[in-house]
Scaffold this active site. Structure first.
Site, PDB file in Angstrom:
ATOM      1  N   ARG A 111     143.679 -28.746  23.759  1.00  0.00           N
ATOM      2  CA  ARG A 111     144.588 -29.423  24.147  1.00  0.00           C
ATOM      3  C   ARG A 111     146.025 -28.659  23.563  1.00  0.00           C
ATOM      4  O   ARG A 111     145.888 -27.917  22.607  1.00  0.00           O
ATOM      5  CB  ARG A 111     144.939 -30.840  23.401  1.00  0.00           C
ATOM      6  CG  ARG A 111     143.920 -31.918  24.180  1.00  0.00           C
ATOM      7  CD  ARG A 111     144.396 -32.490  25.231  1.00  0.00           C
ATOM      8  NE  ARG A 111     143.489 -33.273  25.837  1.00  0.00           N
ATOM      9  CZ  ARG A 111     142.915 -34.332  25.499  1.00  0.00           C
ATOM     10  NH1 ARG A 111     143.758 -35.085  24.504  1.00  0.00           N
ATOM     11  NH2 ARG A 111     142.117 -35.095  26.254  1.00  0.00           N
TER      12      ARG A 111
ATOM     13  N   ASN B  75     144.378 -21.837  14.031  1.00  0.00           N
ATOM     14  CA  ASN B  75     143.565 -22.015  15.217  1.00  0.00           C
ATOM     15  C   ASN B  75     142.672 -20.597  15.303  1.00  0.00           C
ATOM     16  O   ASN B  75     143.315 -19.537  14.995  1.00  0.00           O
ATOM     17  CB  ASN B  75     144.621 -21.957  16.383  1.00  0.00           C
ATOM     18  CG  ASN B  75     143.959 -22.123  17.775  1.00  0.00           C
ATOM     19  OD1 ASN B  75     142.834 -22.628  17.862  1.00  0.00           O
ATOM     20  ND2 ASN B  75     144.279 -20.953  18.541  1.00  0.00           N
TER      21      ASN B  75
ATOM     22  N   HIS C 188     141.341 -17.987  18.228  1.00  0.00           N
ATOM     23  CA  HIS C 188     141.717 -17.634  19.496  1.00  0.00           C
ATOM     24  C   HIS C 188     140.725 -16.435  20.120  1.00  0.00           C
ATOM     25  O   HIS C 188     140.705 -15.569  19.457  1.00  0.00           O
ATOM     26  CB  HIS C 188     143.244 -17.303  19.918  1.00  0.00           C
ATOM     27  CG  HIS C 188     143.404 -17.206  21.415  1.00  0.00           C
ATOM     28  ND1 HIS C 188     143.465 -18.177  22.365  1.00  0.00           N
ATOM     29  CD2 HIS C 188     143.624 -16.213  22.027  1.00  0.00           C
ATOM     30  CE1 HIS C 188     143.804 -17.790  23.456  1.00  0.00           C
ATOM     31  NE2 HIS C 188     143.941 -16.422  23.522  1.00  0.00           N
TER      32      HIS C 188
END
Ligand code: GRF
Length: 189
Positions: free
Chosen positions: A84, A100, A102
């Site tokens: 999200r 995060n 990635h």
């Protein structure tokens, strides 16, 4: 000092979340996973959370996620395959404590389909990045990266698998830098 309390946000299989949890259990990371929060009730990673007796929640909208995070009050929030896009309202209170992973060498290939995009560019290397989360998608300050070669016969799937193979250790290493206070968030100039 008490172990750092980490909430891990997932949307799917949760292999990065499992690697983080295992590192906590093994003592490789001075931290504990206080909760696994999924955006989807059917995320495979929730099965692992159940099997391990980890606290777990489903937060399918941002309001419920915000309330949950406030009540859990984690030291760190680790997005691990969380699909999200979060608003500035949710992100900003956690600036410097939300990270995060990635699957690209940011700033290359923010967003989706990173492996296919690297292949179609003829990239010779690819990889993954752990970064602080800011309101701009996949653009916050980089904590650590790891690289893999792109091989001549690669498909998006084989390349994704090679990248995933280095993601788990990368995420644990980056979290260690965070919980030990070595990696600190600085507002980009
Ligand atoms: C990983 O490649 C991660 O970098 C990306 O989504 C994938 C999630 O895998 N954001 P998993 O759910 O951790 O197994």
């Amino acid at each position: 000092m008490n172990p750092a309390r980490i909430a891990v946000l997932i949307s799917g299989r949760g292999s990065n979340m499992q690697a983080i949890h295992q590192a906590c259990v093994n003592g490789d990371l001075d931290a504990e996973v206080i909760s696994v929060i999924s955006s989807h009730a059917k995320a495979g990673g929730l099965d692992y959370a159940r099997q391990q007796g980890l606290s777990h929640h489903v937060a399918s909208d941002e309001t419920s996620l915000e309330q949950l995070l406030q009540s859990l009050s984690p030291d760190w929030i680790a997005l691990a395959g969380y699909m999200r896009i979060l608003s500035a309202t949710l992100v900003n209170p956690w600036l410097g404590r939300m990270i995060n992973i990635h699957p690209s060498l940011l700033p290359k290939y923010p967003g989706l389909n990173t492996h296919a995009r690297a292949l179609s560019d003829g990239a010779s290397e690819h990889g993954a990045t752990v970064h602080f989360v800011t309101e701009e998608l996949d653009a916050g300050p980089i904590i650590q990266q790891a690289r893999v070669p792109v091989l001549p016969d690669d498909t998006a799937d084989t390349l994704a698998a090679r990248v995933l193979g280095i993601e788990h250790a990368l995420y644990v290493d980056a979290l260690r830098l965070c919980v030990n206070g070595v990696a600190r968030f600085q507002q980009p100039a």
